[in-house]
Design an enzyme around this catalytic site. Structure first.
Site, PDB file in Angstrom:
ATOM      1  N   ASP A 238       0.875  -1.164   0.000  1.00  0.00           N
ATOM      2  CA  ASP A 238       0.000   0.000   0.000  1.00  0.00           C
ATOM      3  C   ASP A 238       0.918   1.221   0.000  1.00  0.00           C
ATOM      4  O   ASP A 238       2.089   1.145   0.351  1.00  0.00           O
ATOM      5  CB  ASP A 238      -0.960   0.000   1.207  1.00  0.00           C
ATOM      6  CG  ASP A 238      -2.162   0.913   0.947  1.00  0.00           C
ATOM      7  OD1 ASP A 238      -2.098   1.754   0.026  1.00  0.00           O
ATOM      8  OD2 ASP A 238      -3.176   0.793   1.662  1.00  0.00           O
TER       9      ASP A 238
HETATM   10  C1  BGC Z   1      -5.055   3.216  -0.109  1.00  0.00           C
HETATM   11  C2  BGC Z   1      -5.042   2.212  -1.219  1.00  0.00           C
HETATM   12  C3  BGC Z   1      -4.840   2.914  -2.536  1.00  0.00           C
HETATM   13  C4  BGC Z   1      -3.524   3.688  -2.475  1.00  0.00           C
HETATM   14  C5  BGC Z   1      -3.169   4.418  -3.757  1.00  0.00           C
HETATM   15  C6  BGC Z   1      -3.859   4.130  -0.164  1.00  0.00           C
HETATM   16  O1  BGC Z   1      -4.051   5.184   0.689  1.00  0.00           O
HETATM   17  O2  BGC Z   1      -5.125   2.571   1.137  1.00  0.00           O
HETATM   18  O3  BGC Z   1      -6.246   1.487  -1.213  1.00  0.00           O
HETATM   19  O4  BGC Z   1      -4.867   2.003  -3.569  1.00  0.00           O
HETATM   20  O5  BGC Z   1      -3.617   4.638  -1.446  1.00  0.00           O
HETATM   21  O6  BGC Z   1      -3.971   5.533  -3.935  1.00  0.00           O
END
Ligand code: BGC
Length: 746
Positions: A238
């Protein structure tokens, strides 16, 4: 997953040709949504995009600034809980095909979806993106969606692996969990996503698991995922979930992504290169990571020609959105047959509620998108009723936290400085500001809405909105209230602080019901909300999660009977928060230690959602799997017979549409073990099937229950076991409305 010797040879050759620098560039973000390709070898950068509800608009490579504004309008898909409300794998697959095609059409290789964490508490702000409290339902729907996406030559990235079940303290919470609960409740949907869906990538989560961040947890990423499940795809972190170099690299994270633009300072950049040079990490650890990303790229046909070209906003995509939205509407209550409303008989209709006009696609965190269009409930009601009725509107309740509802234009931009990982705080939206308590004077000063220049208090505004709505309700033939949550609550980064509906909606609904008993209540929310303040008084209640670009139209079709509702709840609606197991054991959000750390022990174990309510006899307002229809169904003639492979059974039964209109019914199959050797839930969902029936039609349905349907995770031998003995198979309309059952000996 399928082993392809030719592909593996190609991968090996490419890796042999790569320098250390090239490998390093390939396994960490070199842009906010890309790694670094290798032109010299014809290797493309991996291009990723959020997210579950459609293809998110693009950002600059090194700044959270939106680009390509005119090009980024796409189809807005129903969110996870809305898809799961359809209980329809075909719909999930079609939605996946749309998502894949649109991602491809927008030049993406990976779509960061679906989100399949188990719904553990109704407060989790991100429940709307997830699917269910039940791993089987979440896994089946996800597997179908994944197949759809990947059939369009785009990889999914299933998230958030694992145990990201709350947004509060999501960056730091240490989830303490026992093996059985992990394997039996929180991992099966992921396992199904990989084994049945064939997911090409997985996103590891922000939180810790038994003391170690997911990104550096070898038990999770290596022992379970890569070795145990034989997963040969990539683990993408993540954004900002990596906290170490050697630990994360050795544990099994393959590609480090983050939110800051100091790409060379990422843990998998210079520091990993140094670790290889110094011999701390062997180069073949990197080779495996590179291989996994190349494998993903090969699987989406990036190097072989003939890759799908994709397209977005195609008319057929919007038709799929409509089918899905229709099947996701859940009719919770319909006393006196008040629904469907007869548009020919209602001369005037009052539509009340902010949610009737609120657009929801853009907001809520990384799943935000810009939809080509979004049909609100008020639009839908007008579109469906046409000239038959006069539709009048009043807001009904005052939204006093507009700044949170609308959300920031680039909320992720504000996390750039959050080097300590506390992106929420960096976004200027700390927990206190999310309490949303109306504090009279301050906010009222900003609200010169109604009286021109003269500031008035929020209480007064609320009264005015209420009186206006009641007056309208009194003068109209019928009332449709549309309320629920909005993007201040159904959002990434925060949890709700209360189970209650915000903005005194309970009071407004009760006042409307008093003013006009012909009032239909529709609640739009990504999570369960407290409906007890008005449920007894309301003859008709509809629930919808965030249902995509056609949501308002589909809702109106259901209200006026053009569509017979067939959605079922993918989550339970408890009477009160304290009934919910995470809360009843006092394990939400967890316990803070003196140094700012927080630990959350999932001591309720596998007894999450209906597993708790049905086993312990706890009444709920609306049970898991519940959903009414405008017709009636009868079940009969159930029989279970052993299949030839000995380990499986076929459960056959009949469903008859005993009413007078066409309807779709979801038959839900639950298994109960008699005298189990370990404690087991009273009922566990192990199958479901949606069938459409004409009035009077009777259909035989057969569902296969394989060994997995009888298994539990045995801690003593670390595997799943199915003990021989007697089991009851129950089939019905919800976990609390079982119609037929039979026993079998496994
Ligand atoms: C989220 C993810 C997301 C990523 C990219 C993170 O804050 O938890 O689900 O895909 O950001 O935007």
């Amino acid at each position: 997953m399928h082993y392809d010797a030719e592909m593996e040879k190609w991968i090996e050759d490419k890796i042999n040709d790569m320098t250390l620098d090239e490998k390093i560039g390939f396994i960490h973000g070199a842009a906010l949504f890309k790694n670094k390709g290798i032109d010299r070898l014809g290797i493309q950068a991996l291009v990723m995009s959020d997210g579950p509800c459609g293809v998110r608009f693009d950002h600059k490579d090194d700044e959270w600034v939106q680009i390509d504004e005119p090009l980024c309008y796409v189809s807005w898909l129903p969110s996870g809980t809305a898809i799961a409300s359809t209980w329809n794998e075909d719909i999930a697959m079609s939605l996946g095909e749309v998502l894949g095609n649109e991602a491809c059409g927008r030049g993406k290789h990976v779509i960061l979806a679906p989100g399949i964490n188990i719904v553990r508490t109704p407060l989790c702000g991100r429940n709307f993106e997830y699917m269910s409290e039940d791993p089987y339902l979440a896994g089946k729907i996800a597997a179908a969606e994944i197949k759809g996406v990947q059939s369009k030559d785009v990889a999914v990235c299933v998230k958030h692996f694992a145990l990201n079940n709350q947004e509060k303290e999501r960056m730091s919470v240490d989830v303490r969990i026992d093996d059985r609960t992990l394997h039996e409740l929180y991992l099966p949907a992921f396992k199904m996503a990989i084994e049945e869906g064939g997911a090409y990538s997985v996103m590891c989560s922000y939180n810790k698991i038994n003391g170690l961040y997911a990104s550096e947890n070898p038990i999770l990423l290596s022992d379970i995922l890569k070795n145990g499940w034989k997963y040969d795809g990539a683990v993408i972190s993540d954004w900002g979930a990596v906290h170490s170099t050697a630990e994360a690299a050795l544990a099994g994270t393959d590609l480090e992504m983050s939110v800051t633009n100091n790409f060379d300072e990422y843990f998998f950049a210079d520091s990993l290169k140094d670790a290889v040079r110094s011999g701390e990490i062997e180069e073949n650890v990197l080779d495996d990571k590179v291989a996994r990303i190349l494998r993903l790229q090969k699987r989406i046909m990036l190097y072989d020609g003939g890759r799908n070209k994709g397209g977005y906003n195609l008319p057929e995509h919007h038709a799929v959105m409509l089918d899905a939205a229709r099947e996701g509407v859940v009719l919770l209550k319909n006393d006196r047959g008040i629904l469907p409303l007869d548009a020919d008989k209602c001369r005037t209709i009052a539509v009340i509620g902010d949610a009737a006009v609120r657009k929801l696609a853009h907001g809520g965190g990384s799943s935000e998108i810009k939809p080509l269009f979004e049909i609100t409930p008020l639009m839908g009601i007008n579109m469906v009723t046409g000239s038959r009725t006069v539709v009048k509107y009043a807001k009904g309740y005052y939204v006093d936290n507009e700044e949170h509802v609308v959300g920031e234009v680039d909320w992720q931009a504000n996390s750039l400085d959050a080097s300590d990982g506390s992106r929420c705080e960096a976004a200027g939206m700390d927990d206190d500001s999310k309490e949303f308590e109306s504090d009279g004077a301050d906010k009222a000063d900003a609200d010169k809405l109604i009286n021109g220049e003269k500031p008035i208090s929020i209480d007064k505004l609320r009264r005015q909105y209420l009186e206006e709505a009641v007056a309208l309700a009194e003068e109209c033939d019928a009332v449709i209230f549309v309320g629920g949550l909005n993007r201040a609550y159904d959002t990434e980064g925060f949890d709700r602080t209360s189970y209650e509906l915000p903005y005194n909606q309970g009071e407004v609904i009760n006042a409307l019901l008093k003013a006009n008993p012909n009032t239909v209540v529709s609640i739009l929310s990504g999570s369960a909300v407290d409906m007890t303040p008005f449920e007894k008084n309301a003859p008709a209640i509809i629930w919808n999660s965030m249902n995509g670009m056609q949501a308002g139209f589909a809702l109106a079709e259901v209200i006026f009977g053009d569509v017979n509702p067939s959605g079922k709840l993918p989550i339970s609606f408890p009477f009160r928060l304290s009934d919910c197991p995470a809360h009843s054991v006092g394990e939400y959000p967890g316990t803070y230690d003196g140094d700012g750390g927080i630990t959350c022990s999932y001591s309720e174990g596998i007894y999450v959602g209906y597993r708790h309510y049905s086993t312990r006899g706890v009444d709920v307002l609306f049970p898991f799997g519940h959903g009414l229809s405008y017709t009636t169904f009868e079940y009969g003639n159930i029989k279970a017979s052993r299949c030839e492979d000995e380990d499986s059974f076929e459960v056959a039964f009949e469903i008859t549409n005993t009413g007078s209109v066409f309807g779709k019914e979801v038959a839900e199959i639950y298994v109960t073990a008699h005298n189990p050797v370990v404690d087991r839930p009273a009922l566990e969902l192990k199958g479901f099937k949606k069938v459409g029936l004409e009035p009077g039609e009777c259909r035989s349905v057969a569902i296969k229950l394989d060994r997995k349907a009888f298994e539990y995770y045995s801690v003593s031998d670390g595997t799943f076991r199915a003990d021989s003995g007697k089991y009851t198979i129950s089939v019905g309309r919800s976990v609390n409305d079982l119609r037929v059952s039979c026993d079998l000996i496994f």
